[in-house]
Scaffold this motif. Structure first.
Motif, PDB file in Angstrom:
ATOM      1  N   HIS A 319     -18.554  44.348  -0.707  1.00  0.00           N
ATOM      2  CA  HIS A 319     -19.580  45.264  -1.229  1.00  0.00           C
ATOM      3  C   HIS A 319     -19.273  46.690  -0.786  1.00  0.00           C
ATOM      4  O   HIS A 319     -18.896  46.922   0.366  1.00  0.00           O
ATOM      5  N   LEU A 320     -19.430  47.627  -1.698  1.00  0.00           N
ATOM      6  CA  LEU A 320     -19.281  49.047  -1.390  1.00  0.00           C
ATOM      7  C   LEU A 320     -20.629  49.722  -1.609  1.00  0.00           C
ATOM      8  O   LEU A 320     -21.172  49.691  -2.709  1.00  0.00           O
ATOM      9  N   HIS A 321     -21.177  50.320  -0.532  1.00  0.00           N
ATOM     10  CA  HIS A 321     -22.478  51.004  -0.603  1.00  0.00           C
ATOM     11  C   HIS A 321     -22.253  52.503  -0.423  1.00  0.00           C
ATOM     12  O   HIS A 321     -21.571  52.929   0.517  1.00  0.00           O
ATOM     13  N   ILE A 322     -22.854  53.288  -1.301  1.00  0.00           N
ATOM     14  CA  ILE A 322     -22.645  54.739  -1.313  1.00  0.00           C
ATOM     15  C   ILE A 322     -23.967  55.434  -1.015  1.00  0.00           C
ATOM     16  O   ILE A 322     -24.997  55.130  -1.633  1.00  0.00           O
ATOM     17  N   PHE A 323     -23.941  56.377  -0.040  1.00  0.00           N
ATOM     18  CA  PHE A 323     -25.170  57.024   0.454  1.00  0.00           C
ATOM     19  C   PHE A 323     -25.072  58.548   0.337  1.00  0.00           C
ATOM     20  O   PHE A 323     -23.968  59.107   0.286  1.00  0.00           O
ATOM     21  N   PRO A 324     -26.235  59.200   0.329  1.00  0.00           N
ATOM     22  CA  PRO A 324     -26.223  60.668   0.226  1.00  0.00           C
ATOM     23  C   PRO A 324     -25.601  61.344   1.448  1.00  0.00           C
ATOM     24  O   PRO A 324     -25.006  62.400   1.336  1.00  0.00           O
ATOM     25  N   ASN A 325     -25.748  60.756   2.656  1.00  0.00           N
ATOM     26  CA  ASN A 325     -25.238  61.377   3.879  1.00  0.00           C
ATOM     27  C   ASN A 325     -25.058  60.318   4.965  1.00  0.00           C
ATOM     28  O   ASN A 325     -25.434  59.159   4.796  1.00  0.00           O
ATOM     29  N   GLU A 326     -24.500  60.732   6.104  1.00  0.00           N
ATOM     30  CA  GLU A 326     -24.182  59.756   7.157  1.00  0.00           C
ATOM     31  C   GLU A 326     -25.427  59.252   7.892  1.00  0.00           C
ATOM     32  O   GLU A 326     -25.400  58.164   8.472  1.00  0.00           O
ATOM     33  N   PHE A 327     -26.520  60.008   7.865  1.00  0.00           N
ATOM     34  CA  PHE A 327     -27.774  59.523   8.467  1.00  0.00           C
ATOM     35  C   PHE A 327     -28.290  58.316   7.689  1.00  0.00           C
ATOM     36  O   PHE A 327     -28.656  57.287   8.264  1.00  0.00           O
ATOM     37  N   GLU A 328     -28.332  58.469   6.350  1.00  0.00           N
ATOM     38  CA  GLU A 328     -28.782  57.372   5.490  1.00  0.00           C
ATOM     39  C   GLU A 328     -27.847  56.165   5.637  1.00  0.00           C
ATOM     40  O   GLU A 328     -28.276  55.010   5.650  1.00  0.00           O
ATOM     41  N   GLU A 329     -26.557  56.460   5.725  1.00  0.00           N
ATOM     42  CA  GLU A 329     -25.557  55.399   5.874  1.00  0.00           C
ATOM     43  C   GLU A 329     -25.811  54.591   7.153  1.00  0.00           C
ATOM     44  O   GLU A 329     -25.862  53.354   7.130  1.00  0.00           O
ATOM     45  N   ALA A 330     -25.976  55.284   8.272  1.00  0.00           N
ATOM     46  CA  ALA A 330     -26.200  54.616   9.559  1.00  0.00           C
ATOM     47  C   ALA A 330     -27.515  53.843   9.552  1.00  0.00           C
ATOM     48  O   ALA A 330     -27.591  52.707  10.048  1.00  0.00           O
ATOM     49  N   ASN A 331     -28.572  54.428   8.996  1.00  0.00           N
ATOM     50  CA  ASN A 331     -29.876  53.760   8.952  1.00  0.00           C
ATOM     51  C   ASN A 331     -29.813  52.487   8.117  1.00  0.00           C
ATOM     52  O   ASN A 331     -30.409  51.460   8.474  1.00  0.00           O
ATOM     53  N   TRP A 332     -29.077  52.543   6.995  1.00  0.00           N
ATOM     54  CA  TRP A 332     -28.988  51.353   6.142  1.00  0.00           C
ATOM     55  C   TRP A 332     -28.257  50.218   6.869  1.00  0.00           C
ATOM     56  O   TRP A 332     -28.669  49.058   6.803  1.00  0.00           O
ATOM     57  N   PRO A 623      -9.921  49.613  -8.182  1.00  0.00           N
ATOM     58  CA  PRO A 623     -10.398  48.889  -9.374  1.00  0.00           C
ATOM     59  C   PRO A 623     -11.819  48.366  -9.151  1.00  0.00           C
ATOM     60  O   PRO A 623     -12.120  47.786  -8.103  1.00  0.00           O
ATOM     61  N   SER A 624     -12.667  48.560 -10.111  1.00  0.00           N
ATOM     62  CA  SER A 624     -14.070  48.134  -9.967  1.00  0.00           C
ATOM     63  C   SER A 624     -14.178  46.619  -9.838  1.00  0.00           C
ATOM     64  O   SER A 624     -15.156  46.103  -9.293  1.00  0.00           O
ATOM     65  N   SER A 625     -13.138  45.892 -10.275  1.00  0.00           N
ATOM     66  CA  SER A 625     -13.186  44.433 -10.207  1.00  0.00           C
ATOM     67  C   SER A 625     -13.067  43.902  -8.782  1.00  0.00           C
ATOM     68  O   SER A 625     -13.389  42.743  -8.515  1.00  0.00           O
ATOM     69  N   LEU A 626     -12.618  44.754  -7.843  1.00  0.00           N
ATOM     70  CA  LEU A 626     -12.385  44.279  -6.478  1.00  0.00           C
ATOM     71  C   LEU A 626     -13.621  44.348  -5.593  1.00  0.00           C
ATOM     72  O   LEU A 626     -13.663  43.706  -4.531  1.00  0.00           O
ATOM     73  N   VAL A 627     -14.625  45.152  -5.971  1.00  0.00           N
ATOM     74  CA  VAL A 627     -15.821  45.310  -5.132  1.00  0.00           C
ATOM     75  C   VAL A 627     -17.076  45.321  -5.995  1.00  0.00           C
ATOM     76  O   VAL A 627     -17.024  45.640  -7.191  1.00  0.00           O
ATOM     77  N   ASN A 628     -18.186  44.978  -5.380  1.00  0.00           N
ATOM     78  CA  ASN A 628     -19.503  45.208  -5.989  1.00  0.00           C
ATOM     79  C   ASN A 628     -20.039  46.503  -5.406  1.00  0.00           C
ATOM     80  O   ASN A 628     -20.271  46.588  -4.191  1.00  0.00           O
ATOM     81  N   ALA A 629     -20.195  47.508  -6.242  1.00  0.00           N
ATOM     82  CA  ALA A 629     -20.607  48.828  -5.752  1.00  0.00           C
ATOM     83  C   ALA A 629     -22.097  49.047  -6.000  1.00  0.00           C
ATOM     84  O   ALA A 629     -22.652  48.601  -7.013  1.00  0.00           O
ATOM     85  N   GLU A 630     -22.729  49.750  -5.052  1.00  0.00           N
ATOM     86  CA  GLU A 630     -24.149  50.086  -5.188  1.00  0.00           C
ATOM     87  C   GLU A 630     -24.381  51.491  -4.642  1.00  0.00           C
ATOM     88  O   GLU A 630     -23.951  51.811  -3.526  1.00  0.00           O
ATOM     89  N   VAL A 631     -25.025  52.311  -5.446  1.00  0.00           N
ATOM     90  CA  VAL A 631     -25.344  53.681  -5.030  1.00  0.00           C
ATOM     91  C   VAL A 631     -26.779  53.703  -4.519  1.00  0.00           C
ATOM     92  O   VAL A 631     -27.698  53.248  -5.200  1.00  0.00           O
ATOM     93  N   HIS A 632     -26.978  54.227  -3.298  1.00  0.00           N
ATOM     94  CA  HIS A 632     -28.311  54.312  -2.688  1.00  0.00           C
ATOM     95  C   HIS A 632     -28.788  55.753  -2.766  1.00  0.00           C
ATOM     96  O   HIS A 632     -28.208  56.635  -2.134  1.00  0.00           O
ATOM     97  N   LYS A 633     -29.819  55.972  -3.553  1.00  0.00           N
ATOM     98  CA  LYS A 633     -30.361  57.330  -3.661  1.00  0.00           C
ATOM     99  C   LYS A 633     -31.144  57.695  -2.405  1.00  0.00           C
ATOM    100  O   LYS A 633     -31.104  58.802  -1.927  1.00  0.00           O
ATOM    101  N   ARG A 634     -31.867  56.716  -1.878  1.00  0.00           N
ATOM    102  CA  ARG A 634     -32.633  56.978  -0.656  1.00  0.00           C
ATOM    103  C   ARG A 634     -32.933  55.645   0.017  1.00  0.00           C
ATOM    104  O   ARG A 634     -33.419  54.718  -0.606  1.00  0.00           O
ATOM    105  N   VAL A 635     -32.629  55.567   1.320  1.00  0.00           N
ATOM    106  CA  VAL A 635     -32.898  54.341   2.073  1.00  0.00           C
ATOM    107  C   VAL A 635     -34.368  54.301   2.441  1.00  0.00           C
ATOM    108  O   VAL A 635     -34.939  55.326   2.831  1.00  0.00           O
ATOM    109  N   PRO A 636     -35.037  53.148   2.323  1.00  0.00           N
ATOM    110  CA  PRO A 636     -36.440  53.054   2.744  1.00  0.00           C
ATOM    111  C   PRO A 636     -36.596  53.419   4.210  1.00  0.00           C
ATOM    112  O   PRO A 636     -35.676  53.290   5.000  1.00  0.00           O
ATOM    113  N   SER A 637     -37.795  53.882   4.555  1.00  0.00           N
ATOM    114  CA  SER A 637     -38.052  54.283   5.941  1.00  0.00           C
ATOM    115  C   SER A 637     -37.934  53.084   6.869  1.00  0.00           C
ATOM    116  O   SER A 637     -38.073  51.941   6.462  1.00  0.00           O
ATOM    117  N   THR A 638     -37.721  53.381   8.153  1.00  0.00           N
ATOM    118  CA  THR A 638     -37.515  52.338   9.170  1.00  0.00           C
ATOM    119  C   THR A 638     -38.723  51.428   9.288  1.00  0.00           C
ATOM    120  O   THR A 638     -39.865  51.889   9.313  1.00  0.00           O
TER     121      THR A 638
END
Length: 658
Positions: A319-332, A623-638
């Motif tokens: 799985h490939l997850h894409i975030f707006p910034n490293e704070f959101e990335e770490a929180n997710w 190649p998109s066939s190698l991963v399931n990609a998901e773009v996260h616009k905003r991670v829910p609060s803690t």
């Protein structure tokens, strides 16, 4: 257990390697393909074929791997394996130096570690705001790089520090003084140990005869991590010993230390009669994880010539997850770990692979905030920590009263003793004829505690009671060290002394104890192994070789991180970065989770003079066939209602900021 059992457990590729009749053999072993099992089987097979166990020398890069290989061979062969030797390159060379010092032109000598080197370089470099020379640590790294890669100082400067090339003459003078200081004090640094053995082997056929009688077979593990200096140690023995080398060119990630994966790529041209075999059946990961890893290697201009196949078959796609910034990335990542734990999945089935301790800072912050128990693996080793080196300074003096570096460290521990005063007193103490005179001088000086002076006298006659000696040194210094570190987490630091006492149990002399851990620094996790502890592992990729876990996260897969910005435009540096990512990807057993920030950075590939593509971002053409990609616009609060089953702990195996 028996050899037959062991051989029957091997796949056809492993069996062919373990039972080859070739005089020289290189085994290209893909990640997770049973490299260690093959080495164990090879050693056992040779012993069963009639080669005495004490004629086999296994060379590895860690003490732990060496111990594991010997134990596993003994489990299969019992007493027939007695005498089998496995050690690191440095420990093997020390074995030769200690066994026959005169053959190498040595008498009495002491081993110095990097901290000792730094102190010497600091003294020789001098201080001053206008000092044009590189810092002591840079000089030390440059010196070691030139020694290990066997290049001239000017070439080392071009490769490592081109901005300092104009000061080459001044740098050379400092390095000449450093070498003179070592000679005057009978010091050997880390690189001298290999260099002296390699140099003498290249010049003395008699010495080659002697070594080849000691070991008629050499099994070399992690061949891709050897540097030119280590190769120069092996080269004189070619044709005299049976050589069996195992490695993975795709996992060569220590070029910054001088490792040269060309030692694998040029193996056949250097030893034309060598047999080259491959291990490609992977027992660790599912095929989807390997498909991504294989694609990464195929994207390179370098021919790695391996295609890993999963013994376990299919599983989940990465799985490939894409975030707006490293704070959101770490929180997710922290929230994903929480979610899994709430579903009764243990913390300790998860590993996060980062580039460095610095790169882990946002993750650590999120873990602390969300009460996730974790340990950090990487950074400073136990006996490299400042307070432990303070303790060892007293023991080093007892083992070698001429050790001026140890005297300097010991004297500056005490209130009212600065660098200048300690330097003068050290020169005076070394000039005195015996311990009694030195202790009398310390008493007149008046700064060192009477208890410490009394214990120093006792230590001089307790050289063979290592644990007792360490206990006495702790008694002598604890009160002063508690003052020195009162605002620097002393309650945690003092616990490390018990670990040092644990290490001492198996050593018969103080000199042997000190020497072993200078050669092979040991991490706290190796001393107090607690695999049952339920914590998430946060680990640097460079510390993770050989490690594996059911669920692995590889964060920060962003432009200018893979490859790193400092490697951009340099083909060799970029390809090493590719191998770093390959090592990270191939740690995962069941699930591989990739995360990145969606930064607006453009990444254009370049081409070098030889027409080779230099990648600017490894995921550009994923190649998109190698991963399931998901773009996260905003991670829910803690989640605030989450409660861990037990109070979280932070086990620090890492950086000591002193």
């Amino acid at each position: 257990m028996s050899l037959e059992t062991l051989i029957s457990e091997l796949n056809p590729q492993q069996k062919r390697a373990a039972t080859t009749t070739a005089q020289n053999c290189l085994v290209l072993a893909g990640a997770g393909c049973g490299k260690t099992k093959t080495i164990v089987a090879r050693a056992a097979y040779l012993i069963e074929q009639g080669i005495p166990a004490n004629q086999i020398q296994i060379l590895t890069f860690t003490r732990r791997t060496a111990s594991e290989i010997v134990t596993r061979v003994e489990q299969h062969l019992g007493e027939a394996a007695q005498g089998l030797r496995a050690s690191t390159f440095h420990t093997f060379c020390m074995y030769l130096l200690r066994r026959n010092p005169k053959a190498f032109g040595l008498t009495q000598f002491s081993i110095i570690d990097r901290d000792d080197q730094l102190m010497i370089f600091r003294l020789l470099r001098g201080k001053g705001r206008d000092n044009i020379l590189p810092k002591a640590a840079q000089l030390c790294d440059l010196y070691s790089y030139a020694r290990n890669t066997q290049v001239k100082l000017s070439e080392a400067l071009i490769q490592q520090m081109p901005e300092a090339l104009e000061h080459k003459a001044e740098i050379a003078e400092v390095m000449r003084q450093y070498e003179q200081r070592k000679q005057d004090r009978n010091y050997l640094d880390y690189d001298d140990i290999l260099s002296i053995v390699a140099g003498n082997l290249q010049q003395s056929p008699e010495l080659v005869d002697w070594v080849s009688r000691l070991c008629s077979v050499m099994l070399v593990d992690e061949m891709q991590d050897t540097n030119p200096l280590q190769w120069s140690l092996i080269e004189p023995l070619i044709g005299r010993v049976q050589l069996f080398c195992v490695g993975d060119d795709a996992q060569s990630i220590y070029g910054f230390r001088g490792a040269d994966f060309e030692n694998i790529h040029h193996f056949k041209s250097r030893i034309p009669d060598a047999e080259v075999l491959t291990l490609e059946e992977n027992y660790r990961s599912t095929q989807e994880i390997l498909d991504l890893s294989n694609w990464l290697l195929r994207s390179s201009s370098i021919q790695y010539n391996k295609q890993l196949r999963a013994y376990r078959g299919s599983g989940q796609k990465p799985h490939l997850h894409i975030f707006p910034n490293e704070f959101e990335e770490a929180n997710w990542i922290a929230q994903d770990l929480q979610r899994r734990y709430q579903q009764d999945v243990s913390w300790n089935t998860h590993m996060i692979l980062v580039r460095s301790a610095f790169a882990a800072r946002y993750l650590e912050s999120a873990f602390i905030k969300m009460a996730i128990p974790y340990r950090f693996v990487g950074g400073t080793k136990l006996l490299e920590a400042a307070h432990v080196k303070d303790l060892l300074s007293l023991l080093r003096i007892a083992a070698n009263p001429q050790d001026d570096i140890a005297w300097m460290r010991f004297l500056t521990l005490w209130n009212g003793v600065g660098d200048v005063g300690a330097s003068r007193l050290t020169a005076e103490l070394i000039g005195l004829e015996d311990l009694t005179a030195r202790c009398e001088r310390l008493e007149r000086h008046g700064k060192v505690s009477q208890e410490a002076i009394l214990i120093l006298k006792q230590l001089s006659i307790l050289q063979h009671e290592v644990q007792h000696s360490i206990g006495l040194a702790i008694d002598a210094l604890t009160e002063q060290l508690a003052q020195n570190y009162q605002n620097q987490d002393w309650t945690r630091r003092v616990k490390d002394f018990d670990l040092v006492k644990q290490l001492a149990k198996k050593h018969g002399s103080l000199g042997e104890f000190l020497e072993e851990y200078v050669l092979e620094p040991i991490s706290i996790s190796e001393v107090e192994r607690s695999p049952d502890q339920d914590v998430v592992t946060l680990i640097t990729v460079h510390s993770a070789k050989g490690a594996e876990q059911k669920v692995c996260y590889v964060p920060h897969l962003t432009v200018n991180q893979y490859p790193h910005a400092r490697a951009q435009g340099d083909f060799d540096a970029v390809e090493e970065e590719r191998r770093v990512l390959y090592v990270a990807l191939t740690r995962a057993q069941n699930e591989l989770i990739l995360t990145k920030q969606d930064l607006n950075h453009w990444a254009y590939d370049q081409t070098d003079e030889q027409g080779r593509k230099i990648s600017s971002y490894f995921l550009n053409d994923l190649p998109s066939s190698l991963v399931n990609a998901e773009v996260h616009k905003r991670v829910p609060s803690t989640q605030t209602h989450f409660s861990p089953k037990k109070s979280p702990t932070r086990i620090t195996f890492g950086l000591d900021f002193d």
